[in-house]
Design an enzyme around this catalytic site. Structure first.
Site, short mmCIF file in Angstrom:
data_model
loop_
_atom_site.label_atom_id
_atom_site.label_comp_id
_atom_site.label_asym_id
_atom_site.label_seq_id
_atom_site.Cartn_x
_atom_site.Cartn_y
_atom_site.Cartn_z
N ASP A 264 2.34 4.69 -8.29
CA ASP A 264 2.83 3.97 -7.11
C ASP A 264 2.45 4.71 -5.84
O ASP A 264 2.63 4.20 -4.74
CB ASP A 264 4.37 3.83 -7.19
CG ASP A 264 4.93 2.97 -6.06
OD1 ASP A 264 4.41 1.85 -5.86
OD2 ASP A 264 5.86 3.42 -5.37
N GLU A 269 -3.14 8.60 0.29
CA GLU A 269 -2.52 7.37 0.77
C GLU A 269 -2.69 7.18 2.28
O GLU A 269 -2.54 8.17 3.01
CB GLU A 269 -1.02 7.48 0.45
CG GLU A 269 -0.42 6.19 0.01
CD GLU A 269 0.98 6.43 -0.57
OE1 GLU A 269 1.11 7.19 -1.53
OE2 GLU A 269 1.90 5.84 -0.01
N HIS A 293 2.88 1.87 -3.25
CA HIS A 293 4.09 2.59 -2.79
C HIS A 293 5.25 1.61 -2.54
O HIS A 293 5.81 1.54 -1.43
CB HIS A 293 3.80 3.42 -1.53
CG HIS A 293 4.70 4.60 -1.40
ND1 HIS A 293 4.32 5.78 -0.83
CD2 HIS A 293 6.01 4.78 -1.78
CE1 HIS A 293 5.34 6.64 -0.83
NE2 HIS A 293 6.37 6.04 -1.41
C1 DGY Z 1 11.04 7.13 -0.67
O1 DGY Z 1 12.08 6.60 -0.24
O2 DGY Z 1 10.78 8.31 -0.47
C2 DGY Z 1 10.11 6.30 -1.47
O3 DGY Z 1 8.90 6.95 -1.67
C3 DGY Z 1 9.91 4.94 -0.89
O4 DGY Z 1 9.37 4.11 -1.89
#
Ligand code: DGY
Length: 328
Positions: A264, A269, A293
């Protein structure tokens, strides 16, 4: 009047709370990642900054904000995008959004990736939609069962524990974990066993990462660790991209050292691949499932994140303690 700068459109619930508290709110008007230049301009003279995990909150930002800035409320559980030292130097409180709803959502996405990998759901979907299904066949898209397999959790904190509950109670999985601290609740309630990282890598059928991104966890899964995994094992990452050395992962996938990966988050990124100089592409593997993500992307979680970020801002601007200060 206190002023809050929000770096992107978010769930409206938190904005409503800030409005009710009587603050002037400025939301960056474009629904895209804010450019540094615009972030510096937007935060200038503000009392609070509501930032996203995609915003780099560093010394420049604190300097540009000026002495009125009291709080950076990061709209995420992770806060590796915020320079905590710089925040401390400028006397700014940093907060995150570690709510149960958010953690449950991330745990569900982790499980969705695990199930999809085991049962080859993305491949099967593509196959069905592209006219390839010509009739039932005994050897068609055979996957593996999740039931009764061993789940290895790297990081057994809040999110890891929620994944663990689903694994043991829902799928009869055996649970091993590696963490700096023992989790006695997990051990008592779910029969989890704390093992070394090496043992976990050697024994688990599914390995799921639930650690924050720190200097000590950057590339904690690299060539050596991937080589220790069972050939039929899967890797799932819903934590932060740079925890996995993506080039090493690509090589392990190409040489079929591991069975597949569910990701994910990505090392570079929002780019899915860091660079393509070596012609290794995550997108080219059928046994790799990629999501952008979205682990906490549910209505309930995003509402909670928005409200928690707002409540943190309100608390700090009223001179009270933050609800969920960012703690390493
Ligand atoms: C977070 O809240 O850190 C997550 O990565 C969001 O999906």
């Amino acid at each position: 009047m206190k002023e809050v700068f929000v770096t992107r459109k978010i769930h409206p619930a938190g904005l409503a709370l800030l409005k009710k508290a009587g603050y002037k709110i400025t939301v960056y008007p474009k629904d895209q990642m804010i450019e540094k230049k615009e972030l510096l301009a937007g935060v200038k003279g503000k009392d609070a900054l509501l930032s996203l995990l995609t915003d780099k909150i560093d010394e420049d930002v604190f300097k540009a904000a000026g002495p009125r800035l009291k709080v950076v409320a990061n709209y995420a559980v992770g806060f590796d995008n915020v320079d905590l030292q710089a925040a401390k130097k400028h006397n700014v409180t940093v907060t995150n959004t570690p709510s149960d709803k958010v953690n449950e959502s991330v745990a569900e996405e982790t499980f969705a990736l695990m199930m999809a990998l085991a049962r080859r759901i993305a491949e099967a979907d593509h196959f069905s939609k592209h006219g390839q299904y010509k009739g039932w066949a005994p050897m068609l898209l055979n996957g593996v069962d999740v039931y009764g397999k061993t789940l290895g959790l790297i990081g057994a904190g809040r999110i890891g524990s929620m994944v663990a509950r689903r694994a043991v109670n829902g799928f009869g999985m055996k649970l091993i974990y590696s963490d700096m601290r023992p989790n006695s609740e997990l051990e008592k309630q779910l029969g989890a066993k704390k093992v070394s990282l090496v043992n976990l890598l050697k024994k688990a059928d599914f390995i799921s990462l639930h650690v924050p991104l720190l200097p000590s966890t950057r590339h904690m899964i690299s060539t050596k660790q991937l080589a220790m995994m069972k050939p039929g094992a899967f890797l799932i990452n819903t934590s932060r991209g740079p925890v996995v050395d993506e080039k090493a992962l690509l090589k392990a996938l190409r040489s079929k050292k591991i069975a597949g990966a569910g990701l994910d988050v990505f090392e570079c990124e929002p780019a899915i691949d860091c660079d393509l100089r070596d012609n290794l592409e995550l997108k080219s593997f059928e046994n790799v499932i990629l999501t952008p993500h979205i682990a906490s992307a549910t209505e309930a979680a995003r509402r909670d994140m928005s409200e928690i970020a707002a409540k943190n801002i309100i608390a700090v601007l009223k001179g009270k303690k933050a609800l969920t200060p960012a703690k390493v």
